[in-house]
Motif scaffolding. Structure first.
Motif, PDB file in Angstrom:
ATOM      1  N   PRO A 247       0.852  -1.196   0.000  1.00 53.18           N
ATOM      2  CA  PRO A 247       0.000   0.000   0.000  1.00 53.18           C
ATOM      3  C   PRO A 247       0.888   1.247   0.000  1.00 53.18           C
ATOM      4  O   PRO A 247       1.751   1.399   0.874  1.00 53.18           O
ATOM      5  N   VAL A 248       0.701   2.112  -0.966  1.00 55.70           N
ATOM      6  CA  VAL A 248       1.584   3.268  -1.151  1.00 55.70           C
ATOM      7  C   VAL A 248       0.760   4.546  -1.243  1.00 55.70           C
ATOM      8  O   VAL A 248      -0.239   4.595  -1.974  1.00 55.70           O
ATOM      9  N   ARG A 249       1.176   5.559  -0.496  1.00 55.77           N
ATOM     10  CA  ARG A 249       0.649   6.911  -0.720  1.00 55.77           C
ATOM     11  C   ARG A 249       1.672   7.639  -1.574  1.00 55.77           C
ATOM     12  O   ARG A 249       2.769   7.947  -1.120  1.00 55.77           O
ATOM     13  N   GLY A 250       1.308   7.860  -2.824  1.00 58.00           N
ATOM     14  CA  GLY A 250       2.200   8.549  -3.742  1.00 58.00           C
ATOM     15  C   GLY A 250       2.026  10.056  -3.622  1.00 58.00           C
ATOM     16  O   GLY A 250       0.903  10.563  -3.724  1.00 58.00           O
ATOM     17  N   VAL A 251       3.114  10.772  -3.396  1.00 63.73           N
ATOM     18  CA  VAL A 251       3.085  12.222  -3.227  1.00 63.73           C
ATOM     19  C   VAL A 251       3.891  12.846  -4.350  1.00 63.73           C
ATOM     20  O   VAL A 251       5.038  12.454  -4.585  1.00 63.73           O
ATOM     21  N   ALA A 252       3.301  13.818  -5.056  1.00 60.59           N
ATOM     22  CA  ALA A 252       4.004  14.425  -6.183  1.00 60.59           C
ATOM     23  C   ALA A 252       3.605  15.886  -6.351  1.00 60.59           C
ATOM     24  O   ALA A 252       2.425  16.192  -6.478  1.00 60.59           O
ATOM     25  N   GLY A 253       4.600  16.756  -6.353  1.00 62.80           N
ATOM     26  CA  GLY A 253       4.395  18.169  -6.661  1.00 62.80           C
ATOM     27  C   GLY A 253       5.188  18.519  -7.895  1.00 62.80           C
ATOM     28  O   GLY A 253       6.107  19.348  -7.854  1.00 62.80           O
ATOM     29  N   ILE A 254       4.868  17.862  -9.004  1.00 63.23           N
ATOM     30  CA  ILE A 254       5.605  18.021 -10.258  1.00 63.23           C
ATOM     31  C   ILE A 254       4.630  18.400 -11.376  1.00 63.23           C
ATOM     32  O   ILE A 254       3.422  18.436 -11.174  1.00 63.23           O
ATOM     33  N   GLY A 255       5.178  18.660 -12.558  1.00 64.41           N
ATOM     34  CA  GLY A 255       4.350  19.132 -13.658  1.00 64.41           C
ATOM     35  C   GLY A 255       3.353  18.121 -14.177  1.00 64.41           C
ATOM     36  O   GLY A 255       2.279  18.482 -14.635  1.00 64.41           O
ATOM     37  N   ASN A 256       3.694  16.837 -14.105  1.00 62.81           N
ATOM     38  CA  ASN A 256       2.805  15.787 -14.601  1.00 62.81           C
ATOM     39  C   ASN A 256       2.779  14.646 -13.582  1.00 62.81           C
ATOM     40  O   ASN A 256       3.402  13.599 -13.774  1.00 62.81           O
ATOM     41  N   PRO A 257       2.073  14.834 -12.459  1.00 68.11           N
ATOM     42  CA  PRO A 257       2.081  13.816 -11.402  1.00 68.11           C
ATOM     43  C   PRO A 257       1.491  12.478 -11.835  1.00 68.11           C
ATOM     44  O   PRO A 257       1.865  11.437 -11.313  1.00 68.11           O
ATOM     45  N   GLY A 258       0.595  12.496 -12.816  1.00 68.21           N
ATOM     46  CA  GLY A 258      -0.015  11.258 -13.267  1.00 68.21           C
ATOM     47  C   GLY A 258       1.007  10.251 -13.761  1.00 68.21           C
ATOM     48  O   GLY A 258       0.841   9.038 -13.565  1.00 68.21           O
ATOM     49  N   ARG A 259       2.050  10.735 -14.407  1.00 67.50           N
ATOM     50  CA  ARG A 259       3.088   9.827 -14.905  1.00 67.50           C
ATOM     51  C   ARG A 259       3.804   9.137 -13.751  1.00 67.50           C
ATOM     52  O   ARG A 259       4.131   7.950 -13.829  1.00 67.50           O
ATOM     53  N   PHE A 260       4.051   9.879 -12.668  1.00 67.62           N
ATOM     54  CA  PHE A 260       4.704   9.295 -11.501  1.00 67.62           C
ATOM     55  C   PHE A 260       3.814   8.230 -10.856  1.00 67.62           C
ATOM     56  O   PHE A 260       4.281   7.126 -10.533  1.00 67.62           O
ATOM     57  N   PHE A 261       2.535   8.533 -10.687  1.00 71.51           N
ATOM     58  CA  PHE A 261       1.626   7.569 -10.071  1.00 71.51           C
ATOM     59  C   PHE A 261       1.506   6.302 -10.925  1.00 71.51           C
ATOM     60  O   PHE A 261       1.429   5.190 -10.396  1.00 71.51           O
ATOM     61  N   GLU A 262       1.512   6.466 -12.237  1.00 71.61           N
ATOM     62  CA  GLU A 262       1.431   5.310 -13.125  1.00 71.61           C
ATOM     63  C   GLU A 262       2.682   4.441 -13.000  1.00 71.61           C
ATOM     64  O   GLU A 262       2.602   3.203 -13.045  1.00 71.61           O
ATOM     65  N   THR A 263       3.834   5.073 -12.810  1.00 71.20           N
ATOM     66  CA  THR A 263       5.079   4.316 -12.606  1.00 71.20           C
ATOM     67  C   THR A 263       4.975   3.470 -11.342  1.00 71.20           C
ATOM     68  O   THR A 263       5.388   2.299 -11.337  1.00 71.20           O
ATOM     69  N   LEU A 264       4.428   4.041 -10.276  1.00 72.84           N
ATOM     70  CA  LEU A 264       4.255   3.282  -9.041  1.00 72.84           C
ATOM     71  C   LEU A 264       3.347   2.076  -9.270  1.00 72.84           C
ATOM     72  O   LEU A 264       3.613   0.976  -8.767  1.00 72.84           O
ATOM     73  N   ARG A 265       2.286   2.271 -10.035  1.00 74.35           N
ATOM     74  CA  ARG A 265       1.365   1.153 -10.312  1.00 74.35           C
ATOM     75  C   ARG A 265       2.047   0.084 -11.154  1.00 74.35           C
ATOM     76  O   ARG A 265       1.797  -1.110 -10.962  1.00 74.35           O
ATOM     77  N   GLN A 266       2.870   0.495 -12.101  1.00 70.20           N
ATOM     78  CA  GLN A 266       3.582  -0.478 -12.922  1.00 70.20           C
ATOM     79  C   GLN A 266       4.543  -1.315 -12.089  1.00 70.20           C
ATOM     80  O   GLN A 266       4.880  -2.439 -12.471  1.00 70.20           O
ATOM     81  N   LEU A 267       4.972  -0.770 -10.956  1.00 65.02           N
ATOM     82  CA  LEU A 267       5.841  -1.520 -10.044  1.00 65.02           C
ATOM     83  C   LEU A 267       5.033  -2.437  -9.127  1.00 65.02           C
ATOM     84  O   LEU A 267       5.605  -3.134  -8.290  1.00 65.02           O
ATOM     85  N   GLY A 268       3.709  -2.423  -9.281  1.00 59.56           N
ATOM     86  CA  GLY A 268       2.855  -3.324  -8.516  1.00 59.56           C
ATOM     87  C   GLY A 268       2.301  -2.732  -7.244  1.00 59.56           C
ATOM     88  O   GLY A 268       1.669  -3.453  -6.452  1.00 59.56           O
ATOM     89  N   ALA A 269       2.504  -1.427  -7.009  1.00 59.31           N
ATOM     90  CA  ALA A 269       2.023  -0.806  -5.783  1.00 59.31           C
ATOM     91  C   ALA A 269       0.524  -0.536  -5.857  1.00 59.31           C
ATOM     92  O   ALA A 269      -0.038  -0.323  -6.939  1.00 59.31           O
ATOM     93  N   HIS A 270      -0.134  -0.547  -4.700  1.00 57.19           N
ATOM     94  CA  HIS A 270      -1.536  -0.154  -4.575  1.00 57.19           C
ATOM     95  C   HIS A 270      -1.533   1.323  -4.153  1.00 57.19           C
ATOM     96  O   HIS A 270      -1.261   1.635  -2.988  1.00 57.19           O
ATOM     97  N   VAL A 271      -1.797   2.206  -5.088  1.00 56.18           N
ATOM     98  CA  VAL A 271      -1.479   3.623  -4.909  1.00 56.18           C
ATOM     99  C   VAL A 271      -2.685   4.460  -4.515  1.00 56.18           C
ATOM    100  O   VAL A 271      -3.754   4.381  -5.140  1.00 56.18           O
ATOM    101  N   GLN A 272      -2.500   5.265  -3.461  1.00 53.87           N
ATOM    102  CA  GLN A 272      -3.393   6.361  -3.123  1.00 53.87           C
ATOM    103  C   GLN A 272      -2.682   7.648  -3.565  1.00 53.87           C
ATOM    104  O   GLN A 272      -1.598   7.955  -3.077  1.00 53.87           O
ATOM    105  N   HIS A 280       5.633  22.748  -5.363  1.00 54.81           N
ATOM    106  CA  HIS A 280       4.957  22.956  -4.085  1.00 54.81           C
ATOM    107  C   HIS A 280       5.955  22.974  -2.932  1.00 54.81           C
ATOM    108  O   HIS A 280       6.902  22.186  -2.897  1.00 54.81           O
ATOM    109  N   ARG A 281       5.753  23.887  -2.001  1.00 55.94           N
ATOM    110  CA  ARG A 281       6.578  23.947  -0.790  1.00 55.94           C
ATOM    111  C   ARG A 281       5.940  23.056   0.270  1.00 55.94           C
ATOM    112  O   ARG A 281       4.922  23.420   0.859  1.00 55.94           O
ATOM    113  N   PHE A 282       6.541  21.915   0.493  1.00 58.07           N
ATOM    114  CA  PHE A 282       5.943  20.925   1.370  1.00 58.07           C
ATOM    115  C   PHE A 282       6.043  21.325   2.836  1.00 58.07           C
ATOM    116  O   PHE A 282       6.988  21.975   3.273  1.00 58.07           O
ATOM    117  N   ARG A 283       5.028  20.887   3.600  1.00 64.53           N
ATOM    118  CA  ARG A 283       4.976  21.042   5.039  1.00 64.53           C
ATOM    119  C   ARG A 283       4.811  19.655   5.652  1.00 64.53           C
ATOM    120  O   ARG A 283       4.371  18.716   4.973  1.00 64.53           O
TER     121      ARG A 283
END
Length: 352
Positions: A247-272, A280-283
């Motif tokens: 189970p993975v919570r994928g966090v992305a503050g990039i120009g195309n976050p969908g591509r990052f989340f799809e990469t996580l899924r291709q690795l077999g992760a269950h992504v939120q 983004h300035r993270f807190r």
């Protein structure tokens, strides 16, 4: 936000066509700036300048490509220096040489990421030409590579690479704000290489024939390969396949976050998914996750979370994979540029 952009810009229709007058104004101003810069004829720098950029808004993979080109140049004996505007950072002095301890809020997230990933000098300056001259005065290297500077025309350049997300392409083909284009597709006629991130490599391993209706002598595929998982606190490294079934919570503050989340899924992760605006300035509260979840983010986001990331925070690093014919042609073009510059300097010296 990403879904809204996809609907407005990356479909076949143009729901923002009512803004066409603004698009015409944007294009007119952009072309005027470019024309004036070329007419001014900025004098070439004494070393080759490589510019990596795009003509679309949003993430396309410029930084991983820049890092790979740095590796290629180093293997051939070059000493590259990365130039960056430092978007998202604010320093009280420029030019700024990025150090390991430089806060991302000072130098920007991408410059810090590239400095840590490549180990080569990274110079930040909103006035890239000033940064370039300073880097040469300091003797930092013998080739300059500018990350995201295709429209920064005051900086002379010898090689230009335009990078695209192969899936998104040019979207609806319209200029901002109707579509995602910063410049018209005709701009590709003047770049040296067109790189398609996520495109299929041709069976021959060489170039692709055309893109967005434009034929070009050097259109090449690139893929981003997951390289490692690194824990932000402990530094522990694992193979990306460790995410399989987790189970993975994928966090992305990039120009195309969908591509990052799809990469996580291709690795077999269950992504939120948890997407934030680009740069983004993270807190600390942005990094909340459920019990048993892996918190996974990009390298660009991770540099802004050092010091307050939870123990379950991991960064997924990626490597840009390019064809051997492209890398060979790029290095040939770089050597040709160096010879041309040396010839020009000798000629000016003889006439001086």
């Amino acid at each position: 936000m990403s879904n809204v952009i996809d609907r407005l810009w990356y479909g076949q229709s143009r729901p923002l066509s009512v803004l066409a007058p603004l698009a015409w104004l944007y294009r007119t101003i952009s072309e005027s700036k470019r024309r004036k810069a070329w007419q001014a004829g900025a004098e070439n720098l004494p070393v080759p300048v490589v510019v990596v950029g795009n003509i679309t808004v949003g993430g396309t993979g410029k930084s991983p490509l820049t890092a790979r080109l740095v590796d290629c140049m180093r293997q051939e004996g070059w000493q590259p220096v990365i130039l960056s505007r430092g978007y998202g950072g604010k320093s009280d002095r420029y030019p700024l040489l990025v150090q390991e301890g430089t806060p991302a809020g000072v130098c920007g997230d991408e410059p810090l990421m590239l400095s840590l990933a490549t180990g080569c000098p990274v110079v930040v300056d909103p006035q890239r030409l000033r940064g370039a001259r300073w880097a040469l005065e300091q003797g930092l290297g013998d080739v300059l590579i500018c990350d995201d500077g295709l429209q920064h025309y005051s900086l002379p350049r010898d090689i230009e690479l335009a990078v695209f997300d192969a899936q998104r392409g040019i979207g609806n083909g319209a200029i901002l704000p109707v579509g995602p284009l910063r410049e018209s597709v005709d701009r590709l006629n003047s770049v040296d290489f067109v790189i398609l991130n996520g495109a299929q490599f041709p069976s021959s391993g060489e170039r692709l024939d055309e893109f967005a209706g434009t034929e070009h002598a050097n259109i090449h595929a690139m893929t981003l390969r997951p390289a490692s998982l690194v824990n932000l606190n402990s530094g522990e490294s694992r193979a990306p396949e460790a995410l399989n079934g987790k189970p993975v919570r994928g966090v992305a503050g990039i120009g195309n976050p969908g591509r990052f989340f799809e990469t996580l899924r291709q690795l077999g992760a269950h992504v939120q998914e948890q997407a934030f605006p680009d740069h983004h300035r993270f807190r600390p509260e942005d990094l909340a996750s459920g019990a048993g979840e892996w918190l996974v983010m990009t390298a660009k986001d991770a540099v802004k979370c050092r010091g307050f990331s939870p123990d379950n925070a991991w960064v997924l690093t990626v490597d840009a994979c390019l064809s051997e014919p492209f890398e060979q042609r790029f290095l040939e073009r770089l050597s040709e540029s160096a010879v041309q510059l040396q010839s020009q300097m000798t000629e000016r010296s003889n006439h001086g």
